[in-house]
Design an enzyme around this catalytic site. Structure first.
Site, PDB file in Angstrom:
ATOM      1  CG  HIS A 176       7.470   0.985   0.775  1.00  0.00           C
ATOM      2  ND1 HIS A 176       6.005   0.737   0.094  1.00  0.00           N
ATOM      3  CD2 HIS A 176       7.012   1.358   1.984  1.00  0.00           C
ATOM      4  CE1 HIS A 176       5.076   1.115   0.988  1.00  0.00           C
ATOM      5  NE2 HIS A 176       5.732   1.395   2.116  1.00  0.00           N
TER       6      HIS A 176
HETATM    7  P1  TYD Z   1       1.823   3.037  -1.738  1.00  0.00           P
HETATM    8  O1  TYD Z   1       2.687   3.233  -0.297  1.00  0.00           O
HETATM    9  O2  TYD Z   1       2.770   2.660  -2.558  1.00  0.00           O
HETATM   10  O3  TYD Z   1       1.009   1.498  -1.039  1.00  0.00           O
HETATM   11  P2  TYD Z   1       1.473   0.106  -0.622  1.00  0.00           P
HETATM   12  O4  TYD Z   1       2.892   0.226  -0.014  1.00  0.00           O
HETATM   13  O5  TYD Z   1       0.393  -0.306   0.093  1.00  0.00           O
HETATM   14  O6  TYD Z   1       1.596  -0.638  -2.017  1.00  0.00           O
HETATM   15  O7  TYD Z   1       0.623   3.766  -2.042  1.00  0.00           O
HETATM   16  C1  TYD Z   1      -0.151   3.422  -2.890  1.00  0.00           C
HETATM   17  C2  TYD Z   1      -0.574   4.945  -3.469  1.00  0.00           C
HETATM   18  O8  TYD Z   1      -1.492   5.724  -2.482  1.00  0.00           O
HETATM   19  C3  TYD Z   1       0.373   5.822  -3.964  1.00  0.00           C
HETATM   20  O9  TYD Z   1      -0.049   6.427  -5.125  1.00  0.00           O
HETATM   21  C4  TYD Z   1       0.763   6.769  -2.838  1.00  0.00           C
HETATM   22  C5  TYD Z   1      -0.584   6.857  -2.241  1.00  0.00           C
HETATM   23  N1  TYD Z   1      -0.712   7.210  -0.900  1.00  0.00           N
HETATM   24  C6  TYD Z   1      -1.433   8.396  -0.293  1.00  0.00           C
HETATM   25  O10 TYD Z   1      -1.476   9.414  -1.110  1.00  0.00           O
HETATM   26  N2  TYD Z   1      -1.403   8.593   0.610  1.00  0.00           N
HETATM   27  C7  TYD Z   1      -0.883   7.611   1.845  1.00  0.00           C
HETATM   28  O11 TYD Z   1      -0.873   7.782   3.088  1.00  0.00           O
HETATM   29  C8  TYD Z   1      -0.410   6.272   1.527  1.00  0.00           C
HETATM   30  C9  TYD Z   1      -0.293   5.130   2.374  1.00  0.00           C
HETATM   31  C10 TYD Z   1      -0.515   6.173   0.039  1.00  0.00           C
END
Ligand code: TYD
Length: 135
Positions: free
Chosen positions: A50
């Site tokens: 992303h």
């Molecule tokens: P995501 O950003 O998709 O993780 P990555 O990019 O590392 O694969 O986040 C995973 C999950 O955690 C998603 O359900 C959103 C949640 N999340 C939060 O609630 N707060 C945060 O600060 C972050 C980074 C993620």
């Protein structure tokens, strides 16, 4: 121009070991409004995929290692993150992928904004289109 911007952290070490301090006025180029860390990543799992419209981040491996891919919609670069004394500055509108997490990897991330799902771009083609439009 390279997408890879490292911030070197001073090691406040003595005979007891090492310490790194992260401080807005010294080595972090934004107000830190959120901190999160990724750990115990299952073997073979990749994360990220992303970009953020506004968010700026500094990421560092405080233990273990992983690979970070950055892509600004025009070029793509990959770096190994394996050093607790330097952080990778990830600007807004930068696609990121994380691969090859070691079992002991702890990836610490400082973020300039609270968590906001609407700031995410999770579709790569949409991301590229937004980059080209802005450019
Ligand atoms: P995501 O950003 O998709 O993780 P990555 O990019 O590392 O694969 O986040 C995973 C999950 O955690 C998603 O359900 C959103 C949640 N999340 C939060 O609630 N707060 C945060 O600060 C972050 C980074 C993620």
């Amino acid at each position: 121009m390279s997408l890879i911007k490292w911030i070197e952290f001073q090691i406040l070490g003595d005979e007891r070991g090492s310490l790194v301090a992260l401080e807005r006025e010294r080595n972090v180029p934004f107000d830190i409004r959120r901190v999160y860390y990724i750990y115990k990543t299952e073997q073979g799992v990749s994360r990220g995929y992303h970009a953020h419209r506004n968010l700026r981040q500094v990421a560092m491996c405080v233990a273990g290692s992983c690979k970070m891919v950055l892509d600004d919609g025009f070029q793509r670069e990959e770096v190994v993150m394996d050093c607790p004394t330097r952080g990778l500055l990830i600007e807004s509108m930068m696609w990121r992928e994380m691969h090859d997490f070691s079992e002991d990897c702890v990836l610490l991330v400082l973020a300039s904004e609270p968590y906001l799902e609407s700031d995410y771009i999770r579709d790569y083609q949409k991301f590229v289109a937004e980059c080209r439009h802005e450019g």
